[in-house]
Motif scaffolding. Structure first.
Motif, PDB file in Angstrom:
ATOM      1  N   ALA A 183      -8.710  -2.176  -5.127  1.00 18.64           N
ATOM      2  CA  ALA A 183      -7.638  -1.272  -5.554  1.00 18.64           C
ATOM      3  C   ALA A 183      -8.135   0.169  -5.629  1.00 18.64           C
ATOM      4  N   GLU A 184      -9.357   0.352  -6.113  1.00 15.72           N
ATOM      5  CA  GLU A 184      -9.918   1.699  -6.212  1.00 15.72           C
ATOM      6  C   GLU A 184     -10.112   2.311  -4.827  1.00 15.72           C
ATOM      7  N   ARG A 185     -10.588   1.511  -3.889  1.00 19.45           N
ATOM      8  CA  ARG A 185     -10.792   2.004  -2.528  1.00 19.45           C
ATOM      9  C   ARG A 185      -9.459   2.364  -1.882  1.00 19.45           C
ATOM     10  N   ALA A 186      -8.435   1.530  -2.093  1.00 29.12           N
ATOM     11  CA  ALA A 186      -7.109   1.826  -1.540  1.00 29.12           C
ATOM     12  C   ALA A 186      -6.553   3.120  -2.125  1.00 29.12           C
ATOM     13  N   ASP A 187      -6.713   3.312  -3.411  1.00 28.05           N
ATOM     14  CA  ASP A 187      -6.246   4.548  -4.051  1.00 28.05           C
ATOM     15  C   ASP A 187      -6.964   5.763  -3.472  1.00 28.05           C
ATOM     16  N   GLU A 188      -8.262   5.628  -3.267  1.00 30.02           N
ATOM     17  CA  GLU A 188      -9.074   6.721  -2.710  1.00 30.02           C
ATOM     18  C   GLU A 188      -8.575   7.095  -1.315  1.00 30.02           C
ATOM     19  N   LEU A 189      -8.296   6.095  -0.490  1.00 29.47           N
ATOM     20  CA  LEU A 189      -7.839   6.350   0.871  1.00 29.47           C
ATOM     21  C   LEU A 189      -6.431   6.926   0.904  1.00 29.47           C
ATOM     22  N   MET A 190      -5.552   6.393   0.065  1.00 25.34           N
ATOM     23  CA  MET A 190      -4.180   6.925   0.023  1.00 25.34           C
ATOM     24  C   MET A 190      -4.174   8.385  -0.405  1.00 25.34           C
ATOM     25  N   GLU A 191      -5.019   8.717  -1.360  1.00 25.35           N
ATOM     26  CA  GLU A 191      -5.123  10.110  -1.803  1.00 25.35           C
ATOM     27  C   GLU A 191      -5.648  10.987  -0.672  1.00 25.35           C
ATOM     28  N   ALA A 192      -6.693  10.531   0.005  1.00 24.47           N
ATOM     29  CA  ALA A 192      -7.305  11.322   1.075  1.00 24.47           C
ATOM     30  C   ALA A 192      -6.367  11.510   2.265  1.00 24.47           C
ATOM     31  N   LEU A 193      -5.524  10.505   2.520  1.00 25.35           N
ATOM     32  CA  LEU A 193      -4.655  10.558   3.689  1.00 25.35           C
ATOM     33  C   LEU A 193      -3.236  11.038   3.364  1.00 25.35           C
ATOM     34  N   GLY A 194      -3.015  11.441   2.118  1.00 23.39           N
ATOM     35  CA  GLY A 194      -1.742  12.029   1.743  1.00 23.39           C
ATOM     36  C   GLY A 194      -0.585  11.055   1.659  1.00 23.39           C
ATOM     37  N   ILE A 195      -0.864   9.796   1.342  1.00 22.02           N
ATOM     38  CA  ILE A 195       0.206   8.798   1.253  1.00 22.02           C
ATOM     39  C   ILE A 195       0.228   8.121  -0.122  1.00 22.02           C
ATOM     40  N   ARG A 196      -0.409   8.733  -1.098  1.00 25.07           N
ATOM     41  CA  ARG A 196      -0.486   8.121  -2.426  1.00 25.07           C
ATOM     42  C   ARG A 196       0.907   7.896  -3.028  1.00 25.07           C
ATOM     43  N   LYS A 197       1.827   8.790  -2.754  1.00 20.25           N
ATOM     44  CA  LYS A 197       3.170   8.674  -3.331  1.00 20.25           C
ATOM     45  C   LYS A 197       3.944   7.479  -2.763  1.00 20.25           C
ATOM     46  N   HIS A 198       3.455   6.915  -1.651  1.00 27.33           N
ATOM     47  CA  HIS A 198       4.128   5.779  -1.020  1.00 27.33           C
ATOM     48  C   HIS A 198       3.476   4.438  -1.376  1.00 27.33           C
ATOM     49  N   ALA A 199       2.597   4.424  -2.353  1.00 30.19           N
ATOM     50  CA  ALA A 199       1.804   3.225  -2.648  1.00 30.19           C
ATOM     51  C   ALA A 199       2.659   1.981  -2.835  1.00 30.19           C
ATOM     52  N   ARG A 200       3.816   2.131  -3.514  1.00 32.22           N
ATOM     53  CA  ARG A 200       4.653   0.965  -3.816  1.00 32.22           C
ATOM     54  C   ARG A 200       5.825   0.810  -2.860  1.00 32.22           C
ATOM     55  N   ALA A 201       5.859   1.666  -1.843  1.00 33.72           N
ATOM     56  CA  ALA A 201       6.934   1.573  -0.846  1.00 33.72           C
ATOM     57  C   ALA A 201       6.579   0.503   0.191  1.00 33.72           C
ATOM     58  N   TYR A 202       7.592   0.113   0.960  1.00 36.47           N
ATOM     59  CA  TYR A 202       7.379  -0.836   2.048  1.00 36.47           C
ATOM     60  C   TYR A 202       7.366  -0.076   3.376  1.00 36.47           C
ATOM     61  N   PRO A 203       6.562  -0.538   4.345  1.00 35.39           N
ATOM     62  CA  PRO A 203       6.377   0.230   5.592  1.00 35.39           C
ATOM     63  C   PRO A 203       7.666   0.613   6.292  1.00 35.39           C
ATOM     64  N   GLY A 204       8.679  -0.249   6.237  1.00 31.56           N
ATOM     65  CA  GLY A 204       9.926   0.040   6.936  1.00 31.56           C
ATOM     66  C   GLY A 204      10.635   1.281   6.441  1.00 31.56           C
ATOM     67  N   ARG A 205      10.277   1.759   5.255  1.00 33.17           N
ATOM     68  CA  ARG A 205      10.915   2.955   4.697  1.00 33.17           C
ATOM     69  C   ARG A 205      10.165   4.246   5.042  1.00 33.17           C
ATOM     70  N   LEU A 206       9.074   4.123   5.778  1.00 36.40           N
ATOM     71  CA  LEU A 206       8.244   5.283   6.089  1.00 36.40           C
ATOM     72  C   LEU A 206       8.492   5.781   7.508  1.00 36.40           C
ATOM     73  N   SER A 207       8.129   7.026   7.743  1.00 38.22           N
ATOM     74  CA  SER A 207       8.191   7.577   9.095  1.00 38.22           C
ATOM     75  C   SER A 207       7.061   6.970   9.934  1.00 38.22           C
ATOM     76  N   GLY A 208       7.145   7.158  11.242  1.00 39.13           N
ATOM     77  CA  GLY A 208       6.103   6.644  12.124  1.00 39.13           C
ATOM     78  C   GLY A 208       4.733   7.216  11.790  1.00 39.13           C
ATOM     79  N   GLY A 209       4.672   8.514  11.532  1.00 42.20           N
ATOM     80  CA  GLY A 209       3.393   9.140  11.197  1.00 42.20           C
ATOM     81  C   GLY A 209       2.819   8.608   9.902  1.00 42.20           C
ATOM     82  N   GLU A 210       3.689   8.371   8.911  1.00 40.21           N
ATOM     83  CA  GLU A 210       3.236   7.825   7.632  1.00 40.21           C
ATOM     84  C   GLU A 210       2.734   6.394   7.811  1.00 40.21           C
ATOM     85  N   ARG A 211       3.445   5.605   8.617  1.00 39.76           N
ATOM     86  CA  ARG A 211       2.997   4.230   8.863  1.00 39.76           C
ATOM     87  C   ARG A 211       1.635   4.215   9.560  1.00 39.76           C
TER      88      ARG A 211
END
Length: 230
Positions: free
Chosen positions: A120-148
């Motif tokens: 979980a800590e590693r996932a949080d670190e990567l989401m923060e670094a890649l600018g997708i932390r706000k989507h942590a609880r979202a499902y992929p189908g709700r994201l743009s292609g670039g975000e996915r």
């Protein structure tokens, strides 16, 4: 210099009596290098990627990744090695739509047996670094292609692999999302990640790679070093 990939006289035939789909090819990729593999359809790009990923076996020669010869590994050991040492990013993301972004990213680490807290800590670190932390609880189908694709990159990096393989990572994206992923790959390379990128897009190769090889009919037609990655 440490070699992350070493191919020695490698050839791959899908028909024992036919012309090889790839090779014979001798190729090495050094630690920290970003290699772009280009060439027309049917030139052997996907075959090369599959051999390096351990998804296919060479007909002739040897393939070594991160110091391990892949041809001598059992399917079980090879699967474990792939999870730990090789991250893969695909054109169409290959995310699991019924898992959240965070769970998609954590999955390879969970399969590798990493402790839940560390995963979980590693996932949080990567989401923060890649600018997708706000989507942590979202499902992929709700994201743009670039975000996915950023989620897919995070998933590929969760086990800190020696090698990142990217197969047409911008091929399914619009121009703006493609530019985002291009900048992400550049940042990863600057950070020292070893990358092999298969692409039909010369601009992507030029922007992201420190070296480009061009395959024609399964053979190496060009091997060029870039002056610098911008």
């Amino acid at each position: 210099m440490t070699q992350v990939i070493q191919l020695e006289s490698v050839a791959k035939r899908y028909d024992s009596s036919g012309t090889p789909a790839l090779g014979p090819l001798t190729l090495s990729v050094a630690k920290g290098e970003a290699l772009a593999v280009t060439g027309p359809s049917g030139s052997g790009k996907s075959t090369l990627l599959n051999l390096v990923a351990g998804l296919d076996k060479a007909t002739e020669g040897t393939v070594s990744v991160a110091g391990r010869r892949l041809d001598g590994l059992s399917e079980h050991v090879l699967a474990r090695f792939r999870r730990e040492q090789i991250g893969m990013v695909f054109q169409f993301f290959n995310l699991l739509d019924d898992l959240t972004v965070s769970d998609n990213i954590q999955l390879p680490a969970q399969l590798a047996g990493t402790a839940r807290r560390k995963t979980a800590e590693r996932a949080d670190e990567l989401m923060e670094a890649l600018g997708i932390r706000k989507h942590a609880r979202a499902y992929p189908g709700r994201l743009s292609g670039g975000e996915r694709q950023r989620v897919a990159v995070a998933r590929a990096l969760v086990n800190r692999p020696a090698l990142l393989l990217a197969d047409e990572p911008t091929g399914a994206l619009d121009s703006a999302s493609g530019q985002d992923v291009r900048e992400l790959l550049v940042d990863l390379h600057r950070g020292g990640q070893t990358i092999v990128l298969v692409t039909h897009d010369p601009a992507l190769a030029q922007a992201c790679a420190s070296r480009t090889i061009h395959l024609v009919d399964g053979h190496l037609a060009l091997d060029s070093q870039a002056e610098a990655v911008r």
